[in-house]
Design a protein around this motif. Structure first.
Motif, mmCIF file in Angstrom:
data_model
loop_
_atom_site.group_PDB
_atom_site.id
_atom_site.type_symbol
_atom_site.label_atom_id
_atom_site.label_comp_id
_atom_site.label_asym_id
_atom_site.label_seq_id
_atom_site.Cartn_x
_atom_site.Cartn_y
_atom_site.Cartn_z
ATOM 1 N N VAL A 113 11.752 16.659 68.368
ATOM 2 C CA VAL A 113 11.936 18.010 68.711
ATOM 3 C C VAL A 113 10.776 18.711 69.453
ATOM 4 C CG1 VAL A 113 12.379 20.309 67.751
ATOM 5 C CG2 VAL A 113 13.894 18.437 67.010
ATOM 6 N N LEU A 114 9.519 18.635 68.824
ATOM 7 C CA LEU A 114 8.412 19.160 69.438
ATOM 8 C C LEU A 114 8.210 18.608 70.834
ATOM 9 C CD1 LEU A 114 5.980 19.586 66.457
ATOM 10 C CD2 LEU A 114 7.212 21.176 67.353
ATOM 11 N N ARG A 115 8.522 17.508 71.062
ATOM 12 C CA ARG A 115 8.075 16.685 72.382
ATOM 13 C C ARG A 115 9.341 17.190 73.466
ATOM 14 N NH1 ARG A 115 7.554 11.363 69.529
ATOM 15 N NH2 ARG A 115 5.301 11.129 69.467
ATOM 16 N N ARG A 116 10.541 17.411 72.956
ATOM 17 C CA ARG A 116 11.641 17.963 73.732
ATOM 18 C C ARG A 116 11.283 19.417 74.267
ATOM 19 N NH1 ARG A 116 16.880 16.342 75.303
ATOM 20 N NH2 ARG A 116 17.882 18.125 75.680
ATOM 21 N N ILE A 117 10.829 20.094 73.208
ATOM 22 C CA ILE A 117 10.291 21.599 73.564
ATOM 23 C C ILE A 117 9.379 21.676 74.630
ATOM 24 C CG2 ILE A 117 9.366 23.729 72.599
ATOM 25 C CD1 ILE A 117 10.630 22.932 70.138
ATOM 26 N N ARG A 118 8.314 20.739 74.438
ATOM 27 C CA ARG A 118 7.309 20.802 75.333
ATOM 28 C C ARG A 118 7.513 20.251 76.618
ATOM 29 N NH1 ARG A 118 3.507 15.801 74.596
ATOM 30 N NH2 ARG A 118 5.547 15.064 75.766
ATOM 31 N N ASP A 119 8.416 19.468 76.557
ATOM 32 C CA ASP A 119 9.020 18.857 78.058
ATOM 33 C C ASP A 119 9.869 19.897 78.851
ATOM 34 O OD1 ASP A 119 7.764 16.490 77.703
ATOM 35 O OD2 ASP A 119 9.613 15.314 77.082
ATOM 36 N N ARG A 120 10.585 20.634 78.216
ATOM 37 C CA ARG A 120 11.271 21.613 78.719
ATOM 38 C C ARG A 120 10.573 22.961 79.361
ATOM 39 N NH1 ARG A 120 16.719 23.453 75.870
ATOM 40 N NH2 ARG A 120 16.714 24.531 77.910
ATOM 41 N N ARG A 121 9.456 23.121 78.555
ATOM 42 C CA ARG A 121 8.396 24.159 79.131
ATOM 43 C C ARG A 121 7.892 23.608 80.282
ATOM 44 N NH1 ARG A 121 5.513 26.402 73.569
ATOM 45 N NH2 ARG A 121 7.291 27.579 72.821
ATOM 46 N N LEU A 122 7.429 22.342 80.462
ATOM 47 C CA LEU A 122 6.880 21.932 81.503
ATOM 48 C C LEU A 122 7.574 21.847 82.539
ATOM 49 C CD1 LEU A 122 4.577 18.939 80.071
ATOM 50 C CD2 LEU A 122 3.840 21.106 80.942
ATOM 51 N N ASP A 123 8.957 21.317 82.320
ATOM 52 C CA ASP A 123 9.979 21.560 83.425
ATOM 53 C C ASP A 123 10.403 22.861 84.048
ATOM 54 O OD1 ASP A 123 10.381 18.870 83.138
ATOM 55 O OD2 ASP A 123 12.087 18.993 81.957
ATOM 56 N N ARG A 124 10.213 23.995 82.890
ATOM 57 C CA ARG A 124 10.468 25.151 83.612
ATOM 58 C C ARG A 124 9.385 25.635 84.360
ATOM 59 N NH1 ARG A 124 10.572 28.566 79.019
ATOM 60 N NH2 ARG A 124 8.427 29.113 79.215
ATOM 61 N N ARG A 125 8.018 25.407 83.932
ATOM 62 C CA ARG A 125 6.872 25.869 84.672
ATOM 63 C C ARG A 125 7.008 25.028 86.219
ATOM 64 N NH1 ARG A 125 2.851 25.065 79.973
ATOM 65 N NH2 ARG A 125 3.195 26.977 78.911
ATOM 66 N N ARG A 126 7.336 23.733 86.104
ATOM 67 C CA ARG A 126 7.437 23.072 87.621
ATOM 68 C C ARG A 126 8.535 23.965 88.400
ATOM 69 N NH1 ARG A 126 7.343 17.500 84.465
ATOM 70 N NH2 ARG A 126 5.046 17.404 84.585
ATOM 71 N N LEU A 127 9.509 24.173 87.808
ATOM 72 C CA LEU A 127 10.689 24.738 88.708
ATOM 73 C C LEU A 127 10.089 26.139 89.289
ATOM 74 C CD1 LEU A 127 13.390 25.007 89.775
ATOM 75 C CD2 LEU A 127 14.131 26.030 87.625
ATOM 76 N N GLU A 128 9.470 27.003 88.302
ATOM 77 C CA GLU A 128 9.074 28.352 88.718
ATOM 78 C C GLU A 128 7.829 28.051 89.861
ATOM 79 O OE1 GLU A 128 7.764 29.775 85.248
ATOM 80 O OE2 GLU A 128 9.404 30.611 84.378
ATOM 81 N N ARG A 129 7.008 27.220 89.675
ATOM 82 C CA ARG A 129 6.265 26.819 90.729
ATOM 83 C C ARG A 129 6.784 26.325 92.036
ATOM 84 N NH1 ARG A 129 0.686 26.621 89.567
ATOM 85 N NH2 ARG A 129 0.303 25.215 91.149
ATOM 86 N N ALA A 130 7.615 25.640 91.937
ATOM 87 C CA ALA A 130 8.520 25.262 93.249
ATOM 88 C C ALA A 130 9.075 26.176 93.922
ATOM 89 C CB ALA A 130 9.466 24.103 92.874
ATOM 90 N N LEU A 131 9.722 27.324 93.160
ATOM 91 C CA LEU A 131 10.319 28.348 93.710
ATOM 92 C C LEU A 131 9.239 29.346 94.349
ATOM 93 C CD1 LEU A 131 13.234 29.030 91.225
ATOM 94 C CD2 LEU A 131 13.326 27.710 93.301
#
Length: 73
Positions: free
Chosen positions: A32-50
């Motif tokens: 669960v903790l890994r999944r939360i970390r991965d979702r946060r990283l994905d969100r940050r990558r999306l924000e940077r790309a946008l």
């Protein structure tokens, strides 16, 4: 009643009814903790790309690896 008490009740019930045993408390915590970390990283990558910035990940880890890599200086 805490998680251990509930687990003991559930295992007793499962054994009496012939159902599969439930997972022990804390079994999936790391996943669960890994999944939360991965979702946060994905969100940050999306924000940077946008925002038009490079969407590379692992900023701190990448810097530390560059500093510790032999011949990087």
């Amino acid at each position: 009643m805490n998680a251990l008490h509930q687990y003991l009740f559930d295992t007793y019930r499962a054994e009496r009814l012939g159902e599969p045993m439930p997972p022990a408390p804390g079994t999936h915590d790391l996943a669960v903790l890994r999944r939360i970390r991965d979702r946060r990283l994905d969100r940050r990558r999306l924000e940077r790309a946008l925002a038009g910035r490079p969407a590379r990940g692992g900023g701190l880890r990448a810097v530390l690896l560059r500093w510790t890599r032999p011949g990087s200086c």
